[in-house]
Scaffold this active site. Structure first.
Site, short mmCIF file in Angstrom:
data_model
loop_
_atom_site.label_atom_id
_atom_site.label_comp_id
_atom_site.label_asym_id
_atom_site.label_seq_id
_atom_site.Cartn_x
_atom_site.Cartn_y
_atom_site.Cartn_z
N ARG A 1 -13.11 10.60 -27.31
CA ARG A 1 -13.03 9.17 -26.97
C ARG A 1 -11.98 8.54 -27.89
NH1 ARG A 1 -15.43 4.36 -28.75
NH2 ARG A 1 -15.89 2.85 -27.08
N LYS B 1 -11.14 5.27 -36.93
CA LYS B 1 -12.29 4.84 -37.73
C LYS B 1 -12.03 4.94 -39.22
CE LYS B 1 -15.93 5.40 -34.29
NZ LYS B 1 -17.22 6.03 -33.93
#
Length: 298
Positions: free
Chosen positions: A273, A238
């Site tokens: 995740r 991210k």
């Protein structure tokens, strides 16, 4: 004789998670492998749209150590447009059906109640909902199953959540209060707390470095103190990682992603995740070995 115990209870083992056909326990952190069957995911969009490519990727992630496969048919990156229901179903249902016998829980990453229902009928074991089961019909879609429920915190919605600087008095307190409210709502609706895990929603309506890193540093504090439900952390590739490393391409953020996963586990995450399963698995094995050695009596 010497013994060592973790500070502040960060490594308290979460309660087991009822996840469809499986009961997950957390003597070690578990890895959720990301399988995006979308053409526009921020990191790997288009690579696994074809069914055979998606199945091959899922099988590779399982070999590399994935404990759960999270299947998504709609990108939820900031600014992503919504996908029509029929199109999302066409992307995810054949993959779920084909992977049902893979031996690990299958998660459907969707906020649409109709997709939840179809995915559960096809064999999914968990629903991963960025809206935290707040949309009309979501609770009814999962009420009569035994699926796991991943409740995520999000400020705003994907199309607009990062257009304006998010504002919190205290982001950790805000997430903790949200989790308390959602768990209360779900259990009041008859959904067992043993089915619930919590995701603070890194990057979903949080400032890139300020809020996201506050959440990571105080991850254990996002869970209400009366609960032992597992925490899930999803930071893989991210922008919060690119902001501190200077890596503009998501594919170049693998080392940062692995470091973030280890930091999350150290601060109380039971599930991470990730896109990069093999690298994360290796890192967590080392973390686990260090923890086990530190907890041994000598």
């Amino acid at each position: 004789m010497l013994s060592s115990s973790p500070p502040n209870g960060l490594h308290t083992v979460a309660q087991p998670l009822q996840c469809g056909r499986f009961t997950l326990t957390f003597e070690r952190p578990l890895i959720m492998g990301i399988l995006n069957v979308t053409p526009d995911s921020f990191s790997d969009g288009g690579r696994f749209v074809a069914r055979e490519a998606a199945l091959a990727q899922a099988e590779a992630m399982i070999r590399d150590g994935a404990d759960i496969i999270d299947i998504g048919g709609e990108s939820t990156r900031p600014g992503a447009p919504p996908v029509p229901l029929d199109e999302e179903l066409e992307r995810v249902i054949p993959v779920i059906e084909a992977l049902r016998a893979a031996g690990v829980p299958l998660s459907i990453d969707s906020y649409k109640p109709a997709v939840m229902r179809a995915a559960l009928n096809a064999g999914a074991d968990m629903v991963n909902d960025i809206w935290g089961f707040r949309r009309e019909g979501a609770l009814d879609a999962v009420r009569d199953s035994a699926c796991g429920l991943c409740v995520m915190h999000m400020l705003g919605e994907p199309q607009t959540m990062q257009l304006h600087e998010p504002v919190y008095l205290d982001v950790v307190e805000a997430v903790r209060e949200f989790f308390g409210e959602r768990v209360g709502t779900l259990t009041d609706a008859g959904l067992a707390v043993e089915r619930i895990c919590l995701d603070p929603g890194f990057g979903f309506g949080k400032s890139v470095t300020g809020h996201n890193y506050d959440l990571l540093a105080r991850l254990a504090d996002t869970r209400p103190s009366t609960l032992r439900v597992p925490l899930l952390a999803g930071m893989s590739r991210k922008s919060m990682l690119g902001a501190v490393t200077g890596r503009t391409r998501p594919a170049d953020r693998v080392p940062a992603s692995v470091a973030a996963s280890v930091c999350a586990v150290e601060r109380g995450a039971s599930i991470v995740r990730v896109h990069d399963v093999a690298a994360t698995s290796d890192a967590l094995k080392v973390w686990q070995a260090v923890r086990n050695a530190g907890n041994c009596t000598q």
